[in-house]
Design a protein around this motif. Structure first.
Motif, PDB file in Angstrom:
ATOM      1  N   THR A 111       7.100 -90.409  18.477  1.00 53.68           N
ATOM      2  CA  THR A 111       6.580 -89.903  19.744  1.00 53.68           C
ATOM      3  C   THR A 111       5.918 -91.058  20.496  1.00 53.68           C
ATOM      4  O   THR A 111       5.559 -92.076  19.897  1.00 53.68           O
ATOM      5  N   VAL A 134      10.673 -89.785  21.437  1.00 50.89           N
ATOM      6  CA  VAL A 134      10.871 -88.428  21.943  1.00 50.89           C
ATOM      7  C   VAL A 134       9.505 -87.812  22.216  1.00 50.89           C
ATOM      8  O   VAL A 134       8.584 -87.949  21.405  1.00 50.89           O
ATOM      9  N   PRO A 191       6.315 -82.581  22.201  1.00 50.32           N
ATOM     10  CA  PRO A 191       6.767 -81.185  22.104  1.00 50.32           C
ATOM     11  C   PRO A 191       8.239 -81.046  21.730  1.00 50.32           C
ATOM     12  O   PRO A 191       8.672 -79.949  21.348  1.00 50.32           O
ATOM     13  N   GLU A 192       9.005 -82.120  21.836  1.00 49.76           N
ATOM     14  CA  GLU A 192      10.446 -82.038  21.621  1.00 49.76           C
ATOM     15  C   GLU A 192      10.901 -82.631  20.296  1.00 49.76           C
ATOM     16  O   GLU A 192      12.079 -82.503  19.938  1.00 49.76           O
ATOM     17  N   GLY A 213      12.613 -80.244  17.474  1.00 50.53           N
ATOM     18  CA  GLY A 213      13.964 -79.824  17.828  1.00 50.53           C
ATOM     19  C   GLY A 213      14.946 -80.971  17.802  1.00 50.53           C
ATOM     20  O   GLY A 213      16.099 -80.806  17.385  1.00 50.53           O
ATOM     21  N   PHE A 214      14.490 -82.141  18.248  1.00 48.26           N
ATOM     22  CA  PHE A 214      15.360 -83.316  18.246  1.00 48.26           C
ATOM     23  C   PHE A 214      15.770 -83.684  16.823  1.00 48.26           C
ATOM     24  O   PHE A 214      16.955 -83.924  16.544  1.00 48.26           O
ATOM     25  N   ASP A 233      18.196 -81.099  15.305  1.00 47.97           N
ATOM     26  CA  ASP A 233      19.560 -81.284  15.801  1.00 47.97           C
ATOM     27  C   ASP A 233      20.207 -82.516  15.172  1.00 47.97           C
ATOM     28  O   ASP A 233      21.375 -82.478  14.754  1.00 47.97           O
TER      29      ASP A 233
END
Length: 266
Positions: free
Chosen positions: A121, A179, A182-183, A186-187, A190
């Motif tokens: 992050t 990233v 907050p993402e 999910g990143f 995936d």
């Protein structure tokens, strides 16, 4: 499966190891080193695990080895245990991803660098802090840093023990992706889903070839590629890849050995 200092979560072929000592910013003491060694050993022999995530709890990745832990083990044995973990992670026959939030310091940073891919992050920070503790690099840092960024930048980070942010780590190729906080979950989900859906034997061979390639001549690398391809063609995945391509569908990889077995007459 859970443990007091290491949380282990399995999801659709993806295993997540979460360092869980948030009060110490996930610094690793001897019991946790032992748990990591045993868990990585088991993970490497479990064909159902197709990708691994390493992360930390409580907003930090890992602040390194816990120097404040009460442990009268001789330093030689302490470092030997750390070396075992470093080698297991490096040689694990499946893709590994470090999910870094917060600090990654000393052996903690080298734990992240020992993974195949690093996601961080913008708030993450990194330091080869050893010199500020009167120590030299460990957990593979002396091997990893020059390979990843060259000798001069490696010396800069190690000798000055500077703290750098995620943007600079990314610019130096020490972080694969940055990233937003907050993402990141999910990143990484995936990303690891895509890795876990890949052909496991072929990915294991590719990882080993890349890890070893920097220390080999071209002749040796080509010979290694030849051996790896022979193994790949013995799996059902090679046939499945061609069949899926012809049928314009998504392949389903199993890693199953499909070469005919020789008959033995007694």
């Amino acid at each position: 499966m859970t443990g007091s200092a290491l949380l282990i979560t399995d999801r659709d072929g993806v295993r997540t190891l979460t360092l869980n000592r948030p009060a110490r910013k996930n610094a690793i003491d001897r019991p946790l080193w032992l748990t990591l060694r045993d868990t990585l050993t088991e993970t490497g022999t479990d064909p159902s695990i197709r990708a691994l995530v390493v992360t930390g709890a409580g907003g930090a990745f890992c602040s390194g080895s816990d120097l404040a832990a009460g442990d009268d083990t001789h330093p030689m044995y302490k470092v030997r245990l750390m070396n075992e973990v470093a080698l297991l992670l490096h040689e694990l026959p499946l893709p590994t991803v470090a999910k870094v939030t917060g600090v990654a310091v000393g052996a903690g940073w080298n734990l992240a660098l020992g993974c195949d891919l690093v996601v961080a992050t913008p708030e993450s920070s990194f330091s080869q802090i050893f010199a500020k503790r009167g120590l030299s690099l460990d957990f593979g840092g002396s091997w990893l840093l020059p390979k990843l960024i060259g000798l001069q930048q490696a010396k800069r980070l190690a000798l000055l023990a500077e703290t750098i942010d995620a943007a600079e780590a990314h610019a130096l190729n020490l972080v694969t992706w940055v990233v937003p906080q907050p993402e990141i979950d999910g990143f990484v989900d995936d990303l690891t889903d895509r890795l876990a859906a890949g052909p496991p034997i072929a990915l294991a061979q590719t990882k080993a070839l890349l890890n070893e390639g920097g220390d080999r001549t071209l002749r040796e690398a080509l010979a290694g590629e030849q051996r790896a391809q022979a193994m790949n063609f013995g799996t059902a995945d090679a046939t499945e890849a061609y069949a899926a391509f012809a049928a314009k569908r998504t392949p389903t990889y199993t890693g199953r050995w499909a070469a005919p077995r020789p008959s033995v007459n007694k």
